[in-house]
Write an enzyme that holds these catalytic residues in place. Structure first.
Site, short mmCIF file in Angstrom:
data_model
loop_
_atom_site.label_atom_id
_atom_site.label_comp_id
_atom_site.label_asym_id
_atom_site.label_seq_id
_atom_site.Cartn_x
_atom_site.Cartn_y
_atom_site.Cartn_z
N PRO A 54 41.54 44.45 37.31
CA PRO A 54 42.51 45.45 37.77
C PRO A 54 43.78 44.84 38.36
O PRO A 54 44.76 45.55 38.56
CB PRO A 54 41.73 46.23 38.84
CG PRO A 54 40.74 45.23 39.37
CD PRO A 54 40.33 44.42 38.16
N LEU A 55 43.74 43.53 38.61
CA LEU A 55 44.91 42.84 39.15
C LEU A 55 45.55 41.93 38.10
O LEU A 55 46.28 40.99 38.43
CB LEU A 55 44.53 42.04 40.39
CG LEU A 55 43.98 42.89 41.55
CD1 LEU A 55 43.52 42.01 42.71
CD2 LEU A 55 45.02 43.90 42.03
N GLY A 56 45.27 42.21 36.83
CA GLY A 56 45.88 41.44 35.76
C GLY A 56 45.57 39.96 35.84
O GLY A 56 46.45 39.12 35.63
N ARG A 57 44.28 39.64 36.11
CA ARG A 57 43.85 38.25 36.25
C ARG A 57 44.72 37.49 37.26
O ARG A 57 45.07 36.33 37.08
CB ARG A 57 43.85 37.55 34.89
CG ARG A 57 42.88 38.20 33.91
CD ARG A 57 42.86 37.52 32.54
NE ARG A 57 41.90 38.22 31.69
CZ ARG A 57 42.18 39.31 30.97
NH1 ARG A 57 43.40 39.81 30.99
NH2 ARG A 57 41.26 39.89 30.24
N GLY A 58 45.05 38.20 38.34
CA GLY A 58 45.81 37.59 39.42
C GLY A 58 47.31 37.77 39.31
O GLY A 58 48.03 37.58 40.29
N HIS A 77 27.69 44.46 27.06
CA HIS A 77 28.89 43.72 27.45
C HIS A 77 29.99 43.79 26.39
O HIS A 77 31.17 43.94 26.71
CB HIS A 77 28.51 42.26 27.73
CG HIS A 77 29.41 41.58 28.69
ND1 HIS A 77 29.01 40.52 29.47
CD2 HIS A 77 30.70 41.78 29.01
CE1 HIS A 77 30.02 40.11 30.22
NE2 HIS A 77 31.05 40.86 29.96
N TYR A 91 27.65 35.35 32.97
CA TYR A 91 28.45 34.70 34.00
C TYR A 91 27.69 33.49 34.53
O TYR A 91 26.76 33.60 35.32
CB TYR A 91 28.76 35.66 35.14
CG TYR A 91 29.59 36.85 34.76
CD1 TYR A 91 30.33 36.87 33.58
CD2 TYR A 91 29.65 37.97 35.58
CE1 TYR A 91 31.09 37.98 33.24
CE2 TYR A 91 30.41 39.07 35.25
CZ TYR A 91 31.13 39.08 34.07
OH TYR A 91 31.88 40.18 33.73
#
Length: 329
Positions: free
Chosen positions: A205-209, A125, A58
């Site tokens: 977890p939020l589907g990439r927004g 990873h 990252y």
């Protein structure tokens, strides 16, 4: 905050995905403000979040440095997770590398950047298809013996490699994509983890927004946003996938909470060994996400969400061609 177990690790039921905070490159969800990122990490700790997820790649490197700055003097009770597994040259990923030599090199670098003596949870990873998992996990296990790492994890590994890795050294957690719009792990990966006592950490977890409801059409994405290349955000798939968001919004309205909280509460309801790590770079979104621990979904809510987002119903692959070749190996 409530707390859960990942293998032998006690962690907050929701962790914090730190990836967006570096603000480096299109894969980091746009620019980030350094002061706000630090303030967000500090606020997370105030809210009782103990589980923080980062990775060597990252940035690369700068995300670990940022987290290290924020946790300085606050190390007690925190569970710091980071990852290795890519080959880097001139700040760019040139392939995967889970050789024992790279395992050690990456660990030494992460320890220094994080400013810690021990990494609590050290993930591979991505699986390296050219390196037997036993050799990689064996090298990771030696880091445990030396006290540089406490627990081991994998990310996006397939069932066979999970079994072989766990037979080499106990695996505490598997991190893989899991959400209302990505339920593929439910077929064999999640049940296997539960059978082996391996905790499950859903990323994205939020589907990439997408599941937050902030986008009603593809053109809402800012120019240059990497999600413009995401198959599920494409013109041909966007409208179909909005059906899931509409269901989430309906239940959110009934509970007087945000769609993000409903999406996270659904994941939390999938098992006490499931610990999602929503990403955030601002205090406002952090606070909204962490409030999901207080949302209790009824059986009717869960049935409605299952009906709106059945397994394999989301239109489009979750990654492009290159990314798809690196998952479930």
């Amino acid at each position: 905050m409530i707390y859960r177990k990942l293998g032998g690790l006690e962690v907050s039921a929701l962790g914090l995905g730190c990836m967006p905070m570096a603000g480096i490159g299109p894969a980091m969800y746009g620019k980030a403000d350094h002061r706000e990122s630090i303030a967000t990490l500090e606020r997370a700790m105030e809210l009782g979040v103990t589980f923080f997820d980062t990775a060597e790649v990252y940035g690369p490197y700068v995300n670990e440095e940022l987290l290290g700055q924020a946790i300085r003097g606050r190390r007690e009770r925190l569970v710091i997770a980071t990852k290795f597994g890519f080959r880097l040259a001139d700040g760019k990923v040139t392939g995967v590398d889970s050789s024992p030599e790279n395992v050690r090199r990456a660990c030494e670098g992460s320890l220094k950047r994080l400013g810690v003596d021990t990494i609590d949870l050290y993930y591979q990873h991505r699986v390296d298809p050219d390196m037997p998992i036993e050799e990689t996990v064996g090298a990771m296990a030696r880091l445990v013996e030396e006290g540089k790492v406490r627990f081991l994890g994998l990310s996006e590994a397939g069932a066979d490699n999970i079994r072989r890795a766990h037979a080499t050294h106990p695996i505490a957690a598997l991190q893989s994509e899991y959400s209302l719009w990505e339920r593929g792990v439910e077929e064999d990966i999640l049940p296997l983890c539960q059978d082996l006592g391996i905790g499950f950490v859903p990323y994205s977890p939020l589907g990439r927004g997408f599941l937050t409801g902030q986008f009603s059409k593809r053109s809402d994405l800012p120019e240059g946003d990497y999600r413009l290349n995401d198959p599920r955000y494409s013109e041909e798939n966007f409208a179909s996938n909005m059906v899931i968001v509409d269901a989430v919004k309906t239940i959110a309205a009934a509970h007087s909470v945000s769609p993000a909280q409903i999406a996270l509460a659904w994941l939390l309801a999938q098992g006490d060994d499931v610990v999602p790590i929503p990403g955030s770079k601002r205090r406002a979104t952090l606070e909204d996400s962490m409030a999901a621990v207080n949302v209790k979904l009824s059986a009717a809510d869960l049935d409605a969400l299952d009906a709106a987002a059945p397994r394999d119903a989301t239109a489009g692959d979750r990654y492009g061609e290159v990314g798809m070749k690196m998952v479930r190996i």
